[in-house]
Design a protein around this motif. Sequence first.
Motif, PDB file in Angstrom:
ATOM      1  N   GLU A 108       0.839  -1.212   0.116  1.00 32.40           N
ATOM      2  CA  GLU A 108       0.078   0.122   0.047  1.00 32.40           C
ATOM      3  C   GLU A 108       0.881   1.156   0.013  1.00 32.40           C
ATOM      4  OE1 GLU A 108      -2.822   2.367   3.067  1.00 32.40           O
ATOM      5  OE2 GLU A 108      -2.504   0.457   3.652  1.00 32.40           O
ATOM      6  N   LYS A 111       2.337   2.044  -3.291  1.00 28.37           N
ATOM      7  CA  LYS A 111       1.062   2.601  -4.436  1.00 28.37           C
ATOM      8  C   LYS A 111       1.153   4.077  -3.873  1.00 28.37           C
ATOM      9  CE  LYS A 111      -1.910  -1.074  -5.509  1.00 28.37           C
ATOM     10  NZ  LYS A 111      -3.183  -1.807  -4.990  1.00 28.37           N
ATOM     11  N   ALA A 112       1.256   4.526  -2.614  1.00 23.46           N
ATOM     12  CA  ALA A 112       1.040   5.900  -2.454  1.00 23.46           C
ATOM     13  C   ALA A 112       2.393   6.596  -2.913  1.00 23.46           C
ATOM     14  CB  ALA A 112       1.169   5.955  -0.727  1.00 23.46           C
ATOM     15  N   TYR A 114       3.800   5.937  -5.506  1.00 22.69           N
ATOM     16  CA  TYR A 114       3.807   6.078  -6.875  1.00 22.69           C
ATOM     17  C   TYR A 114       2.842   7.350  -7.161  1.00 22.69           C
ATOM     18  CZ  TYR A 114       2.365   5.480 -11.937  1.00 22.69           C
ATOM     19  OH  TYR A 114       2.381   5.536 -13.132  1.00 22.69           O
ATOM     20  N   SER A 115       1.906   7.413  -6.370  1.00 20.55           N
ATOM     21  CA  SER A 115       0.981   8.756  -6.596  1.00 20.55           C
ATOM     22  C   SER A 115       1.930  10.072  -6.018  1.00 20.55           C
ATOM     23  CB  SER A 115      -0.231   8.747  -5.623  1.00 20.55           C
ATOM     24  OG  SER A 115      -0.704  10.032  -5.453  1.00 20.55           O
ATOM     25  N   SER A 133       2.160  10.946   4.856  1.00 26.43           N
ATOM     26  CA  SER A 133       0.757  10.598   4.525  1.00 26.43           C
ATOM     27  C   SER A 133       0.657   9.393   5.164  1.00 26.43           C
ATOM     28  CB  SER A 133       0.796  10.259   2.936  1.00 26.43           C
ATOM     29  OG  SER A 133       1.133  11.622   2.102  1.00 26.43           O
ATOM     30  N   GLU A 143      -6.866   5.637   3.345  1.00 30.05           N
ATOM     31  CA  GLU A 143      -5.800   5.095   2.662  1.00 30.05           C
ATOM     32  C   GLU A 143      -4.987   6.011   2.678  1.00 30.05           C
ATOM     33  OE1 GLU A 143      -5.787   1.760   1.601  1.00 30.05           O
ATOM     34  OE2 GLU A 143      -7.912   1.762   2.662  1.00 30.05           O
ATOM     35  N   THR A 144      -3.416   5.500   2.732  1.00 34.17           N
ATOM     36  CA  THR A 144      -2.321   6.274   2.427  1.00 34.17           C
ATOM     37  C   THR A 144      -2.088   6.867   1.347  1.00 34.17           C
ATOM     38  OG1 THR A 144      -1.014   4.528   3.967  1.00 34.17           O
ATOM     39  CG2 THR A 144       0.177   6.281   2.590  1.00 34.17           C
ATOM     40  N   GLU A 145      -2.574   6.262  -0.056  1.00 30.42           N
ATOM     41  CA  GLU A 145      -2.725   7.000  -1.272  1.00 30.42           C
ATOM     42  C   GLU A 145      -3.616   8.237  -0.995  1.00 30.42           C
ATOM     43  OE1 GLU A 145      -3.001   5.777  -6.095  1.00 30.42           O
ATOM     44  OE2 GLU A 145      -3.507   4.458  -4.489  1.00 30.42           O
ATOM     45  N   THR A 146      -4.741   8.184  -0.386  1.00 29.64           N
ATOM     46  CA  THR A 146      -5.688   8.991  -0.321  1.00 29.64           C
ATOM     47  C   THR A 146      -5.287  10.351   0.296  1.00 29.64           C
ATOM     48  OG1 THR A 146      -7.630   7.568  -0.539  1.00 29.64           O
ATOM     49  CG2 THR A 146      -8.098   9.721   0.431  1.00 29.64           C
ATOM     50  N   ASP A 149      -2.441  12.124  -2.068  1.00 32.05           N
ATOM     51  CA  ASP A 149      -2.987  12.800  -3.013  1.00 32.05           C
ATOM     52  C   ASP A 149      -3.338  14.248  -2.484  1.00 32.05           C
ATOM     53  OD1 ASP A 149      -4.330  13.217  -5.671  1.00 32.05           O
ATOM     54  OD2 ASP A 149      -6.117  13.051  -4.743  1.00 32.05           O
TER      55      ASP A 149
END
Length: 403
Positions: A108, A111-112, A114-115, A133, A143-146, A149
């Motif tokens: 996870e 993926k974050a 990458y963002s 994050s 989510e970490t990616e959220t 972002d």
Amino acid sequence: MGIRNREGSLYMATGIDNSGLYEGKREAMGIIKTLASDITSFDIFGGIGISAATAFAQAAKSSYEFEKEFRKNMLEVATISTQVTDDMTGFMNQVMSITQEIPIKAPEAAKALYSIVSAGHDGADGMKILEVSAKAAVGGLTETETAADAITTILNAYKMSAEEAGTVSDQLFTTVRLGKTTFGELGASIAQVAPIAAAYGISIDQVLGAVASLTKQGTPTAQAMTQIRAAIQGTAGELGDAAFQGRTFQEALQLIYEKAGGSASKMKEMLGTDEGLAATLALTGKNAKSAASDLEELQSSLGATEAAFEKMKDEVGNQMTLLSNNIQAALRPMGEMILKEVSGIAKSFNEAFESGDLERSLTTLKSLLEVSAAAWGHTRFLLLRQWLQRIYVTSPLWLTCKV
């Protein structure tokens, strides 16, 4: 050509000397056998009805699956990051270190990352934002990616550095505490407002203060963003490009309110839209004092992320995630080695199919069987042996392989 039984074991006879295979796999199998020895020496497995051999097989399978997913996600980061490409191992280790302190899963986190990198923050800057994050995700139940972002959107809109990621996160958390919104909702909609607010010189704390004020009055987050954007454009149209110079966003709306004498119809005429009017009414007049208080809290939000993270870190689910992460970190050498060996063997077979030289590649099956047996246990091992026997029927090569 045929199958021979020797001392209770299955052999396929071949004239090819496979002795070199054992030397080439010594390091890989040494690691696996050492870990197997360590795991099978534990008495605790018997107490919960799990044999040590089963426990090792499960650990091996888990470490392989974890490493496969983690590496795949990091390779995706490498497609847009020369720094990660140049030091894949180093960055993977850094991500693992973060997950041993913050309860998020490494795939996870990748993926974050990458963002974050795609937003223009690479290398050490990207890792700094990732850490912030991750804490924001744990504290904000998202989510970490959220979280990444939302943070990178604001950093980019306001031309802020990665060092200011913590401040941005603190302000987002304070908005969640004051308003009726979530980190996820802010992350999904902040891009509607941040760029235009930055262009007009409206600071992010003023924007988020307005979001807190609107949402606590019942306005959904996405709708609040639309209203704030309309209010910025309407106020600038009425007061000119200098509308927000020397005054906050809330103060500029109060000026509109006063010029209209508190008349909603006149304010709508000045602002041009129902959305702009709605934001103005929610932040001025009888709501002005509350809006000013929200803005004041946004301006003194330092430490909000860390405070939320520390509260949530001790939650039992997060502690179990940390435990899992630490175990996974300890088992990574096994997963890495299994992945390396399986990948190498698969590549060898693919090249053999392309070149038509399948017989040469069959000499590696001994290694494939050993690694697979350690990684996935006896059941999948038998399935692989059945597949081997089907190849044996059609191939002139005799492969010696002890089961």
